[in-house]
Write a protein that holds these residues in place. Structure first.
Motif, PDB file in Angstrom:
ATOM      1  N   GLN A  12       0.823  -1.221   0.000  1.00 33.21           N
ATOM      2  CA  GLN A  12       0.000   0.000   0.000  1.00 33.21           C
ATOM      3  C   GLN A  12       0.855   1.268   0.000  1.00 33.21           C
ATOM      4  O   GLN A  12       0.315   2.371  -0.005  1.00 33.21           O
ATOM      5  CB  GLN A  12      -0.926  -0.004   1.227  1.00 33.21           C
ATOM      6  CG  GLN A  12      -1.931  -1.139   1.172  1.00 33.21           C
ATOM      7  CD  GLN A  12      -2.699  -1.293   2.471  1.00 33.21           C
ATOM      8  OE1 GLN A  12      -2.142  -1.153   3.557  1.00 33.21           O
ATOM      9  NE2 GLN A  12      -3.983  -1.587   2.368  1.00 33.21           N
ATOM     10  N   GLN A  13       2.164   1.084  -0.035  1.00 28.33           N
ATOM     11  CA  GLN A  13       3.075   2.228  -0.016  1.00 28.33           C
ATOM     12  C   GLN A  13       2.806   3.178  -1.186  1.00 28.33           C
ATOM     13  O   GLN A  13       2.892   4.403  -1.058  1.00 28.33           O
ATOM     14  CB  GLN A  13       4.522   1.726  -0.056  1.00 28.33           C
ATOM     15  CG  GLN A  13       5.572   2.815   0.075  1.00 28.33           C
ATOM     16  CD  GLN A  13       5.532   3.529   1.417  1.00 28.33           C
ATOM     17  OE1 GLN A  13       5.299   2.887   2.445  1.00 28.33           O
ATOM     18  NE2 GLN A  13       5.706   4.836   1.420  1.00 28.33           N
ATOM     19  N   GLN A  14       2.446   2.595  -2.338  1.00 30.02           N
ATOM     20  CA  GLN A  14       2.229   3.423  -3.539  1.00 30.02           C
ATOM     21  C   GLN A  14       1.038   4.371  -3.362  1.00 30.02           C
ATOM     22  O   GLN A  14       0.980   5.432  -3.987  1.00 30.02           O
ATOM     23  CB  GLN A  14       1.998   2.532  -4.760  1.00 30.02           C
ATOM     24  CG  GLN A  14       0.732   1.697  -4.660  1.00 30.02           C
ATOM     25  CD  GLN A  14       0.718   0.567  -5.678  1.00 30.02           C
ATOM     26  OE1 GLN A  14       1.712  -0.096  -5.909  1.00 30.02           O
ATOM     27  NE2 GLN A  14      -0.438   0.375  -6.290  1.00 30.02           N
ATOM     28  N   ILE A  15       0.106   3.987  -2.499  1.00 27.57           N
ATOM     29  CA  ILE A  15      -1.048   4.861  -2.231  1.00 27.57           C
ATOM     30  C   ILE A  15      -0.571   6.102  -1.476  1.00 27.57           C
ATOM     31  O   ILE A  15      -0.944   7.231  -1.802  1.00 27.57           O
ATOM     32  CB  ILE A  15      -2.134   4.093  -1.440  1.00 27.57           C
ATOM     33  CG1 ILE A  15      -2.588   2.885  -2.262  1.00 27.57           C
ATOM     34  CG2 ILE A  15      -3.296   5.002  -1.083  1.00 27.57           C
ATOM     35  CD1 ILE A  15      -3.409   1.882  -1.489  1.00 27.57           C
ATOM     36  N   LEU A  16       0.292   5.870  -0.473  1.00 26.35           N
ATOM     37  CA  LEU A  16       0.863   7.001   0.263  1.00 26.35           C
ATOM     38  C   LEU A  16       1.678   7.892  -0.681  1.00 26.35           C
ATOM     39  O   LEU A  16       1.580   9.126  -0.615  1.00 26.35           O
ATOM     40  CB  LEU A  16       1.754   6.486   1.401  1.00 26.35           C
ATOM     41  CG  LEU A  16       2.476   7.568   2.218  1.00 26.35           C
ATOM     42  CD1 LEU A  16       1.475   8.404   3.009  1.00 26.35           C
ATOM     43  CD2 LEU A  16       3.489   6.932   3.176  1.00 26.35           C
TER      44      LEU A  16
END
Ligand code: ZN
Length: 172
Positions: A12-16
Motif C-alpha cells: 500500500q506504499q504506492q497509495i501514500l
C-alpha cells in the motif's frame, strides 16, 4: 499540512506516494474552487481495519472516555474528514483507494470537507454533532434536522470538486 501513514502494508506504499504527490495541488484546487482555506490538516493513510483506532485517538482528547472504537466498528468509507485537537483530520482508506484516479477523487472530496470545516462556526457545529453521536449531550430535534441538512449540503458541495481529478491526472 501533515501527511502520515498508519499501519500501512508494503503493497500500500504506492497509495501514500500518490497522496503525497497530489495533496498540495489538490488542496489548492479545493481552496480556489470554494474560496476558502483548508486550515490545519493532518492526513493519515491507513488500512480499513485501523480506521476505528485512528478516529478514537483523534476524538478521545476532545470528547473523553465516552469515545469508544465500537462507535466506528461498522464504519465504511473511502475517505473521511473529521476533527482532531489540532484542526482537521482526513483519513484515507488504503484498502478502498487502490487506483490512482480513485485516490485523486477521494482526496479532492475530502479537502472539500476541510475547507467547509475551516469556515466560521463549522467546528462548533461539528463538536455539537459529535457530542450528540457519542451520547454526551443530546441535540434538540430541530437542531439535529438542521445539522443533517448541513451534512447533505456539504456532501453535495464536496462532490462538485471530484471532476477536478482530471487536472491531477496531468501530474503523473
Ligand atoms: Zn463527503
Amino acid at each position: 499540512m501533515q501527511i502520515s501513514a498508519h499501519r500501512l502494508g508494503r503493497s500500500q506504499q504506492q497509495i501514500l506516494d500518490r497522496v503525497q504527490l497530489i495533496a498540495g495541488p489538490a488542496a489548492r484546487l479545493a481552496e480556489q474552487h470554494m474560496g476558502g482555506s483548508i486550515g490545519h490538516v493532518d492526513l493519515i493513510v491507513t488500512p480499513r481495519s485501523a480506521i476505528p483506532d485512528v478516529l478514537t485517538q483523534a476524538h478521545r482528547p476532545l470528547f473523553g472516555r465516552r469515545v469508544n472504537r465500537s462507535h466506528w466498528k461498522q464504519f465504511r468509507c473511502q475517505g473521511t474528514t473529521t476533527i482532531n485537537p489540532a484542526g482537521t483530520l482526513i483519513i484515507i482508506d488504503a484498502d478502498k483507494c487502490r487506483r490512482t484516479a480513485y485516490i485523486d477523487v477521494v482526496v479532492l472530496h475530502e479537502f472539500g470537507h476541510a475547507v467547509q470545516f475551516a469556515r466560521p462556526g463549522a467546528r462548533a457545529l461539528l463538536i455539537r454533532n459529535l457530542r450528540n453521536n457519542y451520547g454526551i449531550e443530546v441535540m434538540p430535534d430541530a437542531e439535529g434536522h438542521a445539522a443533517n441538512r448541513q451534512v447533505d449540503a456539504d456532501e453535495a458541495e464536496a462532490a462538485r470538486l471530484e471532476h477536478l481529478a482530471r487536472k491531477l491526472a496531468q501530474l503523473t
